[in-house]
Design a protein around this motif. Sequence first.
Motif: not given
Length: 231
Positions: A171-174, A189-192, A208-212
């Motif tokens: 979902q965040l990728t989209r 930039r994304g953070v999950f 995918r380069g998304i932070g957690c």
Amino acid sequence: MRLVVAQCSARYTGRLSAHLPLARRLIVVKADGSVLLHSDGGSYKPLNWMSPPCATAVSEPDDAQRERGVSEVWAVQHRKSDDRLEIELHEVFHDSSHDLGVDPGLIKDGVEAHLQELLAAQIGLLGDGHTLVRREYMTAIGPVDILAKDPAGGSVAIEIKRRGDIDGVEQLTRYLELMNRDPHLAPVRGVFAAQEIKPQARVLATDRGIGCLLLDYDAMRGVDDVDSRLF
């Protein structure tokens, strides 16, 4: 949205390879270009899918495919990678298209909504120098939970879940793919963020380069005194 019920098979190639043998399935083609194959089971998860940005090309079968009973071939190609989903349709039982309009997005309640409120008020949990832009930042495919700025002025899109799984990362990728097309926001930039993040989701997010970010609900509410813990 286009809904097709057909006797079909499918093959996915690219970062992984997967094959769906011939069976009757539901094929969903969404306005954003994504294509999903569903069986009559397995809850809400598709058997296979292609996320946007992607393009679908429909062609006639070759002689070998025609001998196997194939009536139409769909080639779904991702625009930013070598990932490809090829669907062979044998018999179509239903084919309809529906304009669903712009969805207002999921209205969250309970713990998830409270986590969003708390993180917006404690945006420094992302790191020093982060600032809140707004909650529920609307995109064409739904609202991003939180939009923030990092110390360098870059945009940060945050998706919040109670339990973080692969679907949340997808979902965040989209959202990120769409937001990074906006020159006023990019790069984004994304953070999950979640109370619990499953290992598979963490691996996918990292790839995918998304932070957690793990969220301690009690500590954020001030219920848990972290300074008095022995462990």
